[in-house]
Scaffold this motif. Structure first.
Motif, PDB file in Angstrom:
ATOM      1  N   GLY A 283       0.801  -1.222   0.000  1.00  0.00           N
ATOM      2  CA  GLY A 283       0.000   0.000   0.000  1.00  0.00           C
ATOM      3  C   GLY A 283       0.832   1.269   0.000  1.00  0.00           C
ATOM      4  N   MET A 284       2.159   1.138  -0.056  1.00  0.00           N
ATOM      5  CA  MET A 284       3.015   2.325  -0.050  1.00  0.00           C
ATOM      6  C   MET A 284       3.074   2.962  -1.433  1.00  0.00           C
ATOM      7  SD  MET A 284       6.230   1.274   2.417  1.00  0.00           S
ATOM      8  CE  MET A 284       6.994   2.891   2.227  1.00  0.00           C
ATOM      9  N   PRO A 285       3.324   4.266  -1.502  1.00  0.00           N
ATOM     10  CA  PRO A 285       3.434   4.941  -2.804  1.00  0.00           C
ATOM     11  C   PRO A 285       4.562   4.347  -3.640  1.00  0.00           C
ATOM     12  CG  PRO A 285       3.228   6.541  -1.025  1.00  0.00           C
ATOM     13  CD  PRO A 285       3.447   5.210  -0.378  1.00  0.00           C
ATOM     14  N   ASP A 286       4.361   4.318  -4.943  1.00  0.00           N
ATOM     15  CA  ASP A 286       5.385   3.797  -5.841  1.00  0.00           C
ATOM     16  C   ASP A 286       6.676   4.600  -5.702  1.00  0.00           C
ATOM     17  OD1 ASP A 286       3.618   1.922  -6.810  1.00  0.00           O
ATOM     18  OD2 ASP A 286       3.044   3.110  -8.571  1.00  0.00           O
ATOM     19  N   GLY A 287       7.782   3.889  -5.656  1.00  0.00           N
ATOM     20  CA  GLY A 287       9.082   4.550  -5.609  1.00  0.00           C
ATOM     21  C   GLY A 287       9.470   5.097  -4.257  1.00  0.00           C
ATOM     22  N   SER A 288       8.684   4.820  -3.216  1.00  0.00           N
ATOM     23  CA  SER A 288       8.985   5.353  -1.896  1.00  0.00           C
ATOM     24  C   SER A 288      10.252   4.740  -1.328  1.00  0.00           C
ATOM     25  CB  SER A 288       7.819   5.081  -0.938  1.00  0.00           C
ATOM     26  OG  SER A 288       8.127   5.539   0.366  1.00  0.00           O
ATOM     27  N   HIS A 289      11.112   5.586  -0.755  1.00  0.00           N
ATOM     28  CA  HIS A 289      12.336   5.128  -0.087  1.00  0.00           C
ATOM     29  C   HIS A 289      12.205   5.276   1.430  1.00  0.00           C
ATOM     30  CE1 HIS A 289      15.576   4.868  -3.430  1.00  0.00           C
ATOM     31  NE2 HIS A 289      14.365   4.620  -3.930  1.00  0.00           N
ATOM     32  N   PHE A 290      10.984   5.455   1.881  1.00  0.00           N
ATOM     33  CA  PHE A 290      10.718   5.563   3.310  1.00  0.00           C
ATOM     34  C   PHE A 290      10.869   4.193   3.977  1.00  0.00           C
ATOM     35  CE2 PHE A 290       7.687   5.209   6.852  1.00  0.00           C
ATOM     36  CZ  PHE A 290       8.095   6.266   7.656  1.00  0.00           C
ATOM     37  N   VAL A 291      11.450   4.187   5.179  1.00  0.00           N
ATOM     38  CA  VAL A 291      11.674   2.951   5.931  1.00  0.00           C
ATOM     39  C   VAL A 291      11.258   3.174   7.383  1.00  0.00           C
ATOM     40  CG1 VAL A 291      13.420   1.367   6.817  1.00  0.00           C
ATOM     41  CG2 VAL A 291      13.557   2.157   4.465  1.00  0.00           C
ATOM     42  N   LEU A 292      10.536   2.210   7.922  1.00  0.00           N
ATOM     43  CA  LEU A 292      10.148   2.238   9.337  1.00  0.00           C
ATOM     44  C   LEU A 292      10.647   0.975  10.010  1.00  0.00           C
ATOM     45  CD1 LEU A 292       8.530   3.046  11.892  1.00  0.00           C
ATOM     46  CD2 LEU A 292       6.525   1.964  10.835  1.00  0.00           C
ATOM     47  N   LEU A 293      11.370   1.152  11.106  1.00  0.00           N
ATOM     48  CA  LEU A 293      11.855   0.038  11.915  1.00  0.00           C
ATOM     49  C   LEU A 293      11.197   0.138  13.286  1.00  0.00           C
ATOM     50  CD1 LEU A 293      13.858  -2.362  12.354  1.00  0.00           C
ATOM     51  CD2 LEU A 293      15.520  -0.658  13.163  1.00  0.00           C
ATOM     52  N   THR A 294      10.417  -0.867  13.646  1.00  0.00           N
ATOM     53  CA  THR A 294       9.728  -0.857  14.938  1.00  0.00           C
ATOM     54  C   THR A 294       9.260  -2.268  15.261  1.00  0.00           C
ATOM     55  OG1 THR A 294       8.012   0.278  16.241  1.00  0.00           O
ATOM     56  CG2 THR A 294       7.445  -0.313  13.983  1.00  0.00           C
ATOM     57  N   THR A 295       8.450  -2.406  16.303  1.00  0.00           N
ATOM     58  CA  THR A 295       7.919  -3.711  16.675  1.00  0.00           C
ATOM     59  C   THR A 295       6.431  -3.764  16.366  1.00  0.00           C
ATOM     60  OG1 THR A 295       7.391  -2.991  18.935  1.00  0.00           O
ATOM     61  CG2 THR A 295       9.596  -3.923  18.547  1.00  0.00           C
ATOM     62  N   LYS A 296       5.910  -4.964  16.233  1.00  0.00           N
ATOM     63  CA  LYS A 296       4.482  -5.129  15.986  1.00  0.00           C
ATOM     64  C   LYS A 296       3.675  -4.586  17.160  1.00  0.00           C
ATOM     65  CE  LYS A 296       0.898  -8.559  14.961  1.00  0.00           C
ATOM     66  NZ  LYS A 296       0.592  -9.974  14.652  1.00  0.00           N
ATOM     67  N   GLU A 297       4.174  -4.787  18.374  1.00  0.00           N
ATOM     68  CA  GLU A 297       3.464  -4.326  19.567  1.00  0.00           C
ATOM     69  C   GLU A 297       3.335  -2.813  19.603  1.00  0.00           C
ATOM     70  OE1 GLU A 297       4.915  -8.281  19.926  1.00  0.00           O
ATOM     71  OE2 GLU A 297       6.038  -6.432  19.564  1.00  0.00           O
ATOM     72  N   ASN A 298       4.224  -2.115  18.916  1.00  0.00           N
ATOM     73  CA  ASN A 298       4.208  -0.656  18.937  1.00  0.00           C
ATOM     74  C   ASN A 298       3.245  -0.070  17.913  1.00  0.00           C
ATOM     75  OD1 ASN A 298       5.209   1.820  20.026  1.00  0.00           O
ATOM     76  ND2 ASN A 298       6.491   2.087  18.212  1.00  0.00           N
TER      77      ASN A 298
END
Length: 338
Positions: A260-275
């Motif tokens: 579901g992210m926009p095409d070409g996105s270089h965004f990265v999220l590092l976290t836990t499922k609980e968060n």
């Protein structure tokens, strides 16, 4: 349902009640590909306060006197608000006769699998696909004239962008890591550096690395350049990388490709499922598409309503980190404006 005669709404409602165990749910269809990576919080009718307790300090050198330290920690409250969304369908059942017969087991035997159930499920599947496409970057707008689903609630990545704008996520606070744009030559190295920049308490946890499919493909190509075979979560050679782990993390970090992210996105999220949390009221709302009589005896009309909202329990660097790239690439924003 006889598709050539007027629709008996009471018979339709009866069929839906009788075969409710066959109804699909909004959060288990296409939208579920994203929601399964978040923590569900049921029973939210309006809003709920979340918060993670940070450890304080109650230990000190013995002095022979009780001093009553009470700084056990603090809770930084974060509010998860749910917003109402509706599903509405007004269609002619005759249009789906052939699809029903060819796609549904028992389609030639209406008593075993009623067409009413198939049509209701079809509506929910459509709603789930629509939710999937906007779920990450939806942005709530109170303007009553804006009725698109993308303006019905704040998606999780919208929340992060807003927090970044507000100054609550930054390199100075330690919950943002500067990667710049990725390339085939450095994506694996940069992602690993981002992970290793976290405190040891974070690195002890099972985490998820949310990236776009484009970055996922780039990472796979980088792995091949390193001479690494792609394996699935069980350690078997696989053509799919849905359960792939970030190399060098001892399977602590699962790479999640969010379609579901926009095409070409270089965004990265590092976290836990609980968060990562999403709130809703009742699970049954995700499958409740109720037929009703609209006055047109040859149209199938049904409506449903559910509430949905997202929030992160904490933005602290001990459990969340994003990189310095926007969720929506600047190129895409300019293309949309043309």
């Amino acid at each position: 349902m006889d598709l050539t005669t007027p629709i008996d709404i009471q018979a339709v409602i009866g069929a839906v009640k009788k075969h409710k165990d066959l109804l699909v749910t909004l959060d288990a269809e296409e939208a579920g590909d994203i929601l399964k990576h978040f923590t569900p919080i049921p029973g939210v009718k309006d809003s709920i306060t979340l918060g993670r307790t940070t450890l304080g300090k109650i230990s000190h050198k013995y002095t022979g006197q009780f001093v009553g330290q009470v700084s056990n920690g603090k809770i930084v409250p974060r509010t998860l608000t749910v917003y109402p969304c509706v599903m509405e369908m007004d269609d002619e059942p005759e249009r789906y006769r052939r699809t029903y017969i060819t796609e549904v087991k028992g389609g030639l035997y209406p008593k075993e699998h009623p067409f009413e159930i198939w049509l209701n499920n079809y509506g929910i599947k459509c709603a789930s696909k629509e939710l999937h496409d906007v779920i990450l970057i939806a942005k709530y707008d109170a303007d009553a004239k804006k009725t698109d689903l993308s303006t019905s609630f704040d998606g999780p990545f919208t929340i992060l962008e807003d927090e970044k704008t507000a100054g609550n996520i930054s390199e100075e606070k330690g919950n943002m890591y500067k990667t710049g744009a990725f390339s085939l030559a450095d994506i694996g190295t940069k992602l690993l550096e981002m992970y290793r920049s976290r405190v040891n308490t974070f690195r002890k946890k099972k985490a998820k690395l949310f990236i776009s499919p484009d970055l996922g493909d780039m990472y796979d190509d980088w792995l091949e350049d390193q001479g690494v075979l792609v394996v699935d979560g069980s350690g078997n050679l696989s053509e799919t990388t849905d359960q792939q782990f970030l190399r060098g993390t001892n399977k602590k970090v699962e790479i999640v490709r969010l379609t579901g992210m926009p095409d070409g996105s270089h965004f990265v999220l590092l976290t836990t499922k609980e968060n990562c949390c999403y709130g809703y009221d009742k699970e049954e709302d995700f499958r409740r598409l109720i037929p009703f009589n609209s006055g047109n005896p040859y149209h199938y009309n049904a409506a449903g309503k559910y509430v949905l909202g997202f929030q992160f329990v904490t933005l602290d660097k001990s459990e969340l980190c994003i990189n310095d790239q926007p969720v929506t690439p600047v190129e895409s924003e300019s293309d949309d404006s043309e």
